[in-house]
Write a protein that holds these residues in place. Sequence first.
Motif, PDB file in Angstrom:
ATOM      1  N   LYS A 203      -3.290  33.181 -34.820  1.00 52.18           N
ATOM      2  CA  LYS A 203      -1.832  33.152 -34.991  1.00 52.18           C
ATOM      3  C   LYS A 203      -1.317  31.753 -34.693  1.00 52.18           C
ATOM      4  O   LYS A 203      -1.890  31.028 -33.882  1.00 52.18           O
ATOM      5  CB  LYS A 203      -1.205  34.182 -34.044  1.00 52.18           C
ATOM      6  CG  LYS A 203       0.289  34.404 -34.233  1.00 52.18           C
ATOM      7  CD  LYS A 203       0.769  35.517 -33.307  1.00 52.18           C
ATOM      8  CE  LYS A 203       2.287  35.638 -33.323  1.00 52.18           C
ATOM      9  NZ  LYS A 203       2.811  36.079 -34.624  1.00 52.18           N
ATOM     10  N   GLY A 204      -0.246  31.359 -35.363  1.00 55.32           N
ATOM     11  CA  GLY A 204       0.316  30.031 -35.148  1.00 55.32           C
ATOM     12  C   GLY A 204       0.649  29.774 -33.688  1.00 55.32           C
ATOM     13  O   GLY A 204       1.252  30.617 -33.026  1.00 55.32           O
TER      14      GLY A 204
ATOM     15  N   LEU B 130     -19.404  21.408 -40.620  1.00 59.18           N
ATOM     16  CA  LEU B 130     -18.046  21.301 -41.171  1.00 59.18           C
ATOM     17  C   LEU B 130     -17.178  22.312 -40.437  1.00 59.18           C
ATOM     18  O   LEU B 130     -17.413  23.521 -40.517  1.00 59.18           O
ATOM     19  CB  LEU B 130     -18.065  21.586 -42.669  1.00 59.18           C
ATOM     20  CG  LEU B 130     -16.723  21.579 -43.412  1.00 59.18           C
ATOM     21  CD1 LEU B 130     -16.017  20.239 -43.251  1.00 59.18           C
ATOM     22  CD2 LEU B 130     -16.915  21.903 -44.888  1.00 59.18           C
ATOM     23  N   ILE B 131     -16.194  21.809 -39.685  1.00 62.50           N
ATOM     24  CA  ILE B 131     -15.289  22.675 -38.909  1.00 62.50           C
ATOM     25  C   ILE B 131     -13.935  22.666 -39.587  1.00 62.50           C
ATOM     26  O   ILE B 131     -13.332  21.607 -39.767  1.00 62.50           O
ATOM     27  CB  ILE B 131     -15.182  22.194 -37.445  1.00 62.50           C
ATOM     28  CG1 ILE B 131     -16.561  22.222 -36.778  1.00 62.50           C
ATOM     29  CG2 ILE B 131     -14.189  23.055 -36.666  1.00 62.50           C
ATOM     30  CD1 ILE B 131     -16.597  21.529 -35.426  1.00 62.50           C
ATOM     31  N   ILE B 132     -13.458  23.839 -39.976  1.00 58.80           N
ATOM     32  CA  ILE B 132     -12.188  23.951 -40.680  1.00 58.80           C
ATOM     33  C   ILE B 132     -11.114  24.413 -39.700  1.00 58.80           C
ATOM     34  O   ILE B 132     -11.199  25.509 -39.140  1.00 58.80           O
ATOM     35  CB  ILE B 132     -12.275  24.952 -41.855  1.00 58.80           C
ATOM     36  CG1 ILE B 132     -13.408  24.567 -42.805  1.00 58.80           C
ATOM     37  CG2 ILE B 132     -10.947  25.017 -42.593  1.00 58.80           C
ATOM     38  CD1 ILE B 132     -13.264  23.222 -43.459  1.00 58.80           C
ATOM     39  N   ASP B 133     -10.130  23.551 -39.472  1.00 60.47           N
ATOM     40  CA  ASP B 133      -8.933  23.948 -38.716  1.00 60.47           C
ATOM     41  C   ASP B 133      -7.983  24.555 -39.739  1.00 60.47           C
ATOM     42  O   ASP B 133      -7.215  23.855 -40.391  1.00 60.47           O
ATOM     43  CB  ASP B 133      -8.327  22.715 -38.037  1.00 60.47           C
ATOM     44  CG  ASP B 133      -6.983  23.011 -37.388  1.00 60.47           C
ATOM     45  OD1 ASP B 133      -6.775  24.162 -36.957  1.00 60.47           O
ATOM     46  OD2 ASP B 133      -6.134  22.105 -37.354  1.00 60.47           O
ATOM     47  N   SER B 134      -8.057  25.863 -39.894  1.00 61.79           N
ATOM     48  CA  SER B 134      -7.360  26.512 -41.010  1.00 61.79           C
ATOM     49  C   SER B 134      -5.921  26.834 -40.649  1.00 61.79           C
ATOM     50  O   SER B 134      -5.492  26.696 -39.496  1.00 61.79           O
ATOM     51  CB  SER B 134      -8.102  27.782 -41.436  1.00 61.79           C
ATOM     52  OG  SER B 134      -7.903  28.803 -40.489  1.00 61.79           O
ATOM     53  N   ALA B 135      -5.202  27.285 -41.654  1.00 58.91           N
ATOM     54  CA  ALA B 135      -3.817  27.708 -41.462  1.00 58.91           C
ATOM     55  C   ALA B 135      -3.775  28.952 -40.571  1.00 58.91           C
ATOM     56  O   ALA B 135      -4.803  29.596 -40.345  1.00 58.91           O
ATOM     57  CB  ALA B 135      -3.194  28.008 -42.825  1.00 58.91           C
ATOM     58  N   PRO B 136      -2.586  29.321 -40.046  1.00 63.36           N
ATOM     59  CA  PRO B 136      -2.479  30.565 -39.284  1.00 63.36           C
ATOM     60  C   PRO B 136      -3.023  31.745 -40.077  1.00 63.36           C
ATOM     61  O   PRO B 136      -3.107  31.718 -41.306  1.00 63.36           O
ATOM     62  CB  PRO B 136      -0.974  30.690 -39.032  1.00 63.36           C
ATOM     63  CG  PRO B 136      -0.489  29.281 -39.034  1.00 63.36           C
ATOM     64  CD  PRO B 136      -1.330  28.560 -40.049  1.00 63.36           C
TER      65      PRO B 136
ATOM     66  N   ARG C 270     -14.168  31.864 -36.223  1.00 69.41           N
ATOM     67  CA  ARG C 270     -13.920  32.000 -34.787  1.00 69.41           C
ATOM     68  C   ARG C 270     -12.440  32.247 -34.593  1.00 69.41           C
ATOM     69  O   ARG C 270     -11.606  31.447 -35.034  1.00 69.41           O
ATOM     70  CB  ARG C 270     -14.410  30.770 -34.029  1.00 69.41           C
ATOM     71  CG  ARG C 270     -15.930  30.677 -34.166  1.00 69.41           C
ATOM     72  CD  ARG C 270     -16.619  29.679 -33.324  1.00 69.41           C
ATOM     73  NE  ARG C 270     -18.056  29.789 -33.595  1.00 69.41           N
ATOM     74  CZ  ARG C 270     -18.951  28.865 -33.284  1.00 69.41           C
ATOM     75  NH1 ARG C 270     -18.555  27.745 -32.682  1.00 69.41           N
ATOM     76  NH2 ARG C 270     -20.218  29.045 -33.558  1.00 69.41           N
ATOM     77  N   LEU C 271     -12.133  33.359 -33.964  1.00 74.05           N
ATOM     78  CA  LEU C 271     -10.743  33.763 -33.757  1.00 74.05           C
ATOM     79  C   LEU C 271     -10.244  33.230 -32.422  1.00 74.05           C
ATOM     80  O   LEU C 271     -10.840  33.511 -31.373  1.00 74.05           O
ATOM     81  CB  LEU C 271     -10.630  35.290 -33.766  1.00 74.05           C
ATOM     82  CG  LEU C 271     -10.739  35.982 -35.128  1.00 74.05           C
ATOM     83  CD1 LEU C 271     -10.869  37.490 -34.947  1.00 74.05           C
ATOM     84  CD2 LEU C 271      -9.523  35.667 -35.985  1.00 74.05           C
TER      85      LEU C 271
ATOM     86  N   SER D  81      -4.785  39.305 -34.139  1.00 69.81           N
ATOM     87  CA  SER D  81      -6.196  38.908 -34.155  1.00 69.81           C
ATOM     88  C   SER D  81      -7.088  40.076 -34.548  1.00 69.81           C
ATOM     89  O   SER D  81      -8.067  39.903 -35.286  1.00 69.81           O
ATOM     90  CB  SER D  81      -6.607  38.375 -32.779  1.00 69.81           C
ATOM     91  OG  SER D  81      -5.844  37.244 -32.431  1.00 69.81           O
ATOM     92  N   LEU D  82      -6.771  41.281 -34.055  1.00 67.79           N
ATOM     93  CA  LEU D  82      -7.549  42.469 -34.410  1.00 67.79           C
ATOM     94  C   LEU D  82      -7.428  42.772 -35.897  1.00 67.79           C
ATOM     95  O   LEU D  82      -8.420  43.106 -36.558  1.00 67.79           O
ATOM     96  CB  LEU D  82      -7.090  43.677 -33.584  1.00 67.79           C
ATOM     97  CG  LEU D  82      -7.491  43.671 -32.108  1.00 67.79           C
ATOM     98  CD1 LEU D  82      -6.738  44.752 -31.344  1.00 67.79           C
ATOM     99  CD2 LEU D  82      -9.006  43.884 -31.971  1.00 67.79           C
ATOM    100  N   ARG D  83      -6.214  42.653 -36.430  1.00 61.29           N
ATOM    101  CA  ARG D  83      -6.039  42.869 -37.872  1.00 61.29           C
ATOM    102  C   ARG D  83      -6.819  41.821 -38.664  1.00 61.29           C
ATOM    103  O   ARG D  83      -7.460  42.144 -39.670  1.00 61.29           O
ATOM    104  CB  ARG D  83      -4.544  42.818 -38.236  1.00 61.29           C
ATOM    105  CG  ARG D  83      -3.775  44.068 -37.856  1.00 61.29           C
ATOM    106  CD  ARG D  83      -2.404  44.085 -38.517  1.00 61.29           C
ATOM    107  NE  ARG D  83      -1.531  43.026 -38.009  1.00 61.29           N
ATOM    108  CZ  ARG D  83      -0.722  43.179 -36.970  1.00 61.29           C
ATOM    109  NH1 ARG D  83      -0.659  44.335 -36.331  1.00 61.29           N
ATOM    110  NH2 ARG D  83       0.053  42.180 -36.574  1.00 61.29           N
TER     111      ARG D  83
END
Length: 409
Positions: free
Chosen positions: A27-28, A146-152, A232-233, A245-247
Amino acid sequence: MFSHRGYAQRLLGQNIENMRLILMTGKGGVGKTSVAAATGLRCAELGYRTLVLSTDPAHSLADSFDMEMGHDPREVRPNLWGAELDALKELEGNWGAVKRYITDVLQARGMEGVQAEELAILPGMDEIFGLVRMKRHFDEGIYDVLIIDSAPTGTALRLLSLPEVGGWYMRKFYKPLQAVSVALRPLVEPFFRPVAGFSLPNKEVMDAPYEFYEQIEALQKILMDNTVSSVRLVTNPEKMVIKESLRAHAYLSLYNVSTDLVIANRIIPATVTDPFFKTWKENQEKYRLEIHEDFHPLPVKEVPLYTEELCGLAALDRLKETLYRDEDPSKVYYQETTTKIVQEGNSLYSLELYLPGIAKDQIQLNKTGDELNIRIGNHRRNMVLPQALAALQPTGAKMDEDYLKIKFA
């Protein structure tokens, strides 16, 4: 885990074996960028050539490293590079012909040049180019990790669903349209342009979306390989954050993408005794237990709430030590199996999908031809069935210990 032949293989133009792809999401505001940056620092420290790539439209990786970041990788430390995806540059470099065609169409319809340029960037393009950029780095083989800092989570899940949903539209609609357009263009073009004010799309323009789809489809296989790719959450011990996070965990499993680690961030340390934090600490203790129970058997790492903002390499080094100490963060912490096919007798099979925390009444199923459509809320997967199941019909479904078991006969 890796061969450490990166430099030699790069000179020879070879792909590095066993490249590792790690996507950080949450989550953001939960701290995923800091965790991604600290993970990159530890991987680089171990000698892996590592790129931390931000695909979040609201970039904060530069703030985390406390240095300027751009579209192209910039060296942060030996073996470590950082980059922030610029959708405009990616669009021009990879889909310039399509952008120019859309701009010409809009200008022919009376739209001003600047407005036409802006509207030529279709909604969702940043997600698409994030996938394409990931695939390009994977193919180049320059990096070990390669580590992706993804969007929320919401945007990240749309990104991960693109191969499935986009593939359905491409197979059903676009490919037939592409063939018709190429065949008719020489016949229709002499009459079309004087009337419409713009040309029909040429082969380069028509081929570009399908070429993108093929890249995304190839990336899908990489994302579904739990020996190569993991999500990774990053979460906080708060009710709404845990629920999201569960969803996210369930939806990732729906798309057959494995989660290997949960990071519970910003836990108030026991040394904080100020009465102001008493209720907050009590709530956090309850939610900490929930995180461990709800995500079991996934491993959970806990990170304290620091007294300082995690900006700059010195602060990230402290976070790195808290998270990993002497561990190798590129390892697969847990190999989650999201899809299984079990034969239960002659022409009797069970397709088992790991959907933790999802009730059966939230799931809608529909089989058309060799595809099984699975919908949970506003998330949908069009799953192409293996040959053993494609000719059979679903006869029932039930939830059993977080697995949706669909019977085929």
